[in-house]
Design a protein around this motif. Sequence first.
Motif, PDB file in Angstrom:
ATOM      1  N   ARG A 102      -0.070   2.202  -3.506  1.00  0.00           N
ATOM      2  CA  ARG A 102      -1.042   3.293  -3.625  1.00  0.00           C
ATOM      3  C   ARG A 102      -0.412   4.633  -3.244  1.00  0.00           C
ATOM      4  O   ARG A 102      -0.865   5.678  -3.686  1.00  0.00           O
ATOM      5  N   SER A 103       0.624   4.598  -2.410  1.00  0.00           N
ATOM      6  CA  SER A 103       1.313   5.812  -1.987  1.00  0.00           C
ATOM      7  C   SER A 103       2.815   5.583  -2.082  1.00  0.00           C
ATOM      8  O   SER A 103       3.326   4.587  -1.577  1.00  0.00           O
ATOM      9  N   VAL A 150       0.829  -1.198   0.000  1.00  0.00           N
ATOM     10  CA  VAL A 150       0.000   0.000   0.000  1.00  0.00           C
ATOM     11  C   VAL A 150       0.866   1.252   0.000  1.00  0.00           C
ATOM     12  O   VAL A 150       0.685   2.151  -0.813  1.00  0.00           O
ATOM     13  N   THR A 151       1.842   1.325   0.924  1.00  0.00           N
ATOM     14  CA  THR A 151       2.694   2.511   1.027  1.00  0.00           C
ATOM     15  C   THR A 151       4.167   2.106   0.965  1.00  0.00           C
ATOM     16  O   THR A 151       4.566   1.088   1.529  1.00  0.00           O
ATOM     17  N   ASN A 180      -2.169   1.491  -9.437  1.00  0.00           N
ATOM     18  CA  ASN A 180      -2.855   1.724  -8.165  1.00  0.00           C
ATOM     19  C   ASN A 180      -2.438   3.029  -7.496  1.00  0.00           C
ATOM     20  O   ASN A 180      -3.017   3.415  -6.483  1.00  0.00           O
ATOM     21  N   ARG A 232      -2.043   6.516  -6.059  1.00  0.00           N
ATOM     22  CA  ARG A 232      -2.927   7.662  -5.847  1.00  0.00           C
ATOM     23  C   ARG A 232      -2.152   8.876  -5.324  1.00  0.00           C
ATOM     24  O   ARG A 232      -2.538  10.006  -5.575  1.00  0.00           O
TER      25      ARG A 232
END
Length: 283
Positions: A204-205, A183-184, A231, A233
Motif C-alpha cells: 500500500r506504501s 503493507v509498507t 493496492n 496508495r
Amino acid sequence: MFDNLGDILTLLHQASQQPLPQPPLDAFRLRVFCSDFRAARRWIWRALERSPAAFHLRCDNDDPLAYLREKWPSFPDLVLHRHGGAYMCRLRTVHLSGLTLSSDFVDKVTASPVLEELHLEDCRYEFCRLASRSLKKLFMNRCGPEYLTGTLVLAVPRIVSLRINGRRSSLPVTLEGEMPSLVTASLAHWAGDLGFLCSLHHARSLDLSGFSATALLVDDEPQDDGPVFRNLRTLVLNACDLGAEGQVLRRFLRNAPGLETLTLRDCTFAGGSGSGSKKRKRT
C-alpha cells in the motif's frame, strides 16, 4: 567485577543447595564496545537461558577501520551455539547492530516460531537465505555480506513491513514466494531492480531511493508493461531517474490505479535536471 554485576542484573542467584527457578525475561537489552564483547558473552547466553521475548544487542566501535583488521563479533558464536538454540523459542523481537551474523543465524534465531520483528543494522551476514514463516517486520540498514556472492533470498510470506537500505557491496535481494500481507516497503537501489519490485505488488506504501530508470523499467515490449500495484496508495521516489520524458513516472501512474499520494524528492529525468521536491495527491 563486570561479570559479577551481570550475574546480579540477570538474576542468576543460586540457593544454598539448588538453583532457584528463574522466570522468563520480557526483554534483554545490551550495548557494549567490540573490545568488551568477549566478557559480555557470559551475560548474553545467561540472558538467553531466561528465554527473552525481546532481545536487543548493539556492539559499538569508535574505529571505522576496525573491521578491516579484525572481524566484528560473531553472533551466534561458539558459546551461544551450545546454549542459545533451545532458549529462543519465545523470541518475538530481535534487534542486532555491529555484529557478524554467522551462518547458523537463520537456524538459531529466525527459526523461532513466534519471531515477528527483525531489525539488523551495520551487520555483516554469512548466509544467503533468510526464511521465517512468522516474521512480520524486517529492517536491514547498512548490512552487507561477509564474503558471499550471488543474491540474498528472502522467504517471508507473512511480512507486513519491509525496509532494506544496504551498502553498495550488499547482495541484491530476491524473493521466494509471495508476500500477500505486505503493507509498507522501503528500498534503496542496491537492494534489487524491477525483478524484486514486482514482488512488492501487494504494498500500500512504497518508498524507493536511488533507482535508475533501467532498474525501474521493463523492456519496451507492448505485452510487458511492468508490475501492477493495485493496492498502492502512497508512492515516494527519492533521487530516482524518472527516465526520458518521465517514462518511469507515467508507468507507475498507469499501473497504480488507486494511487492517492505521490512524492518526488531530488529526482531527475534522463538527460535533464533535478525535479526538486514535489508532493501531489490525486483527486
